[in-house]
Design an enzyme around this catalytic site. Structure first.
Site, PDB file in Angstrom:
ATOM      1  N   PHE A 105       0.810  -1.222   0.000  1.00  0.00           N
ATOM      2  CA  PHE A 105       0.000   0.000   0.000  1.00  0.00           C
ATOM      3  C   PHE A 105       0.839   1.265   0.000  1.00  0.00           C
ATOM      4  CE2 PHE A 105      -2.538  -3.132   2.566  1.00  0.00           C
ATOM      5  CZ  PHE A 105      -3.361  -3.509   1.522  1.00  0.00           C
ATOM      6  N   HIS A 144      22.339  24.171   1.918  1.00  0.00           N
ATOM      7  CA  HIS A 144      22.593  23.603   3.248  1.00  0.00           C
ATOM      8  C   HIS A 144      23.196  24.629   4.181  1.00  0.00           C
ATOM      9  CE1 HIS A 144      26.670  23.077   1.513  1.00  0.00           C
ATOM     10  NE2 HIS A 144      27.087  23.199   2.774  1.00  0.00           N
ATOM     11  N   ASP A 171      26.022  25.427   7.263  1.00  0.00           N
ATOM     12  CA  ASP A 171      27.259  25.049   7.946  1.00  0.00           C
ATOM     13  C   ASP A 171      27.116  25.430   9.419  1.00  0.00           C
ATOM     14  OD1 ASP A 171      28.364  24.365   5.503  1.00  0.00           O
ATOM     15  OD2 ASP A 171      29.784  26.043   5.441  1.00  0.00           O
ATOM     16  N   HIS A 221      31.585  22.473  12.013  1.00  0.00           N
ATOM     17  CA  HIS A 221      32.104  22.100  10.695  1.00  0.00           C
ATOM     18  C   HIS A 221      33.581  22.483  10.565  1.00  0.00           C
ATOM     19  CE1 HIS A 221      32.461  21.442   6.452  1.00  0.00           C
ATOM     20  NE2 HIS A 221      32.308  22.684   6.082  1.00  0.00           N
ATOM     21  N   HIS A 245      34.689  30.348   6.420  1.00  0.00           N
ATOM     22  CA  HIS A 245      34.529  29.239   7.361  1.00  0.00           C
ATOM     23  C   HIS A 245      35.289  29.540   8.661  1.00  0.00           C
ATOM     24  CE1 HIS A 245      33.456  27.048   3.624  1.00  0.00           C
ATOM     25  NE2 HIS A 245      32.831  26.203   4.415  1.00  0.00           N
TER      26      HIS A 245
HETATM   27 MN    MN Z   1      29.038  23.277   3.949  1.00  0.00          MN
END
Ligand code: MN
Length: 257
Positions: A58, A73, A75, A79, A207
């Site tokens: 089903f 996405h 970070d 990270h 970063h």
């Molecule tokens: Mn990333």
């Protein structure tokens, strides 16, 4: 009228518009390619478990296979080495994920120079026109790069001298991290740093400085050309992966229509 009632009314009447800033997730979604000898994350993939058949008469359902840093996405601080004592993606407070968007358009400069770097002077010129970067807000860098979002080669724009995509200078990343009350910084490219940011000092300064200062990054945004410089509210909705260094995220902007 309560704020939530006003919001519901505005949505029903269409006076508040929602713009989806997210790329779709599939095995074709462009993803970061690290140079040798570094292993890469896997791309997004669906694995069929049942499809209205003997495995599930089903129903239909899949397993998903994906790296954390795939498609649009976020970070999280953990990270990066500079943020390793910081939050994982499940620990980012929702209050930090919803806030005002400041959209800085450098698409004309990027059209002339794919290796464009955002400098403090560019941000200060934006502030002179639009006011200070908002507390708890997101600086979104409009580069025009989203036009390549369905083309892996053009999106990474790599040749023998590296990946030629726009980014941010070390001085500007440090300034955003230390001198503003932003929640984070969002881009249209595959990562929050320039394609050749391994050659900057420190390497990958967005970063290094932002994640090290409890500020977050979002990548592979689309439709920033549909946003005003100020006035939109950003909603970032990652999965609360315990221990996760990032997560695919749905990202919306709310604005007056
Ligand atoms: Mn990333």
């Amino acid at each position: 009228m309560s704020l939530t009632t006003s919001l519901a009314t505005a949505l029903a009447e269409g006076s508040l518009k929602i713009v989806d800033l997210t790329n779709t997730l599939s095995a074709e979604t462009p993803t970061l390619r690290l140079p040798e000898p570094f292993p890469n994350l896997i791309d997004f993939r669906l694995e069929e478990v049942a499809a209205y058949n003997e495995s599930g008469p089903f129903w239909k359902h899949h397993n998903i296979h994906t790296g954390e840093h795939i498609g649009t996405h976020i970070d999280a601080p953990v990270h990066w080495a500079s943020g390793k004592e910081g939050k994982d993606v499940s620990q980012i407070e929702p209050e930090r994920l919803i806030g005002p968007a400041a959209v800085l358009d450098v698409s004309a400069a990027v059209a002339q120079n794919a290796d464009f770097l955002l400098e403090v002077e560019h941000v200060k010129a934006w502030e002179a026109e639009h006011g200070p970067l908002p507390a708890n807000g997101w600086l979104l860098l409009r580069t025009g790069w989203d036009k390549y979002a369905d083309d892996k080669e053009a999106f990474l724009n790599a040749d023998e001298s590296g990946s030629h995509t726009p980014g941010i200078s070390s001085a500007c990343a440090k300034w955003l991290a230390e001198e503003t009350e932003l929640s984070g910084y969002g881009v249209e490219t595959v990562g929050i740093d320039q394609g050749n940011a391994a050659e900057l000092d420190p390497p990958f300064p967005a970063h290094y400085f932002l994640l090290g200062s409890d500020k977050y990054g979002i990548t592979s945004l689309q439709n920033l050309d549909k946003l005003p410089a100020t006035g939109a509210i950003l909603v970032v909705a990652p999965l609360p992966i315990v221990g996760g260094t990032g997560s695919p995220a749905r990202v919306y902007a709310l604005l007056d229509s």
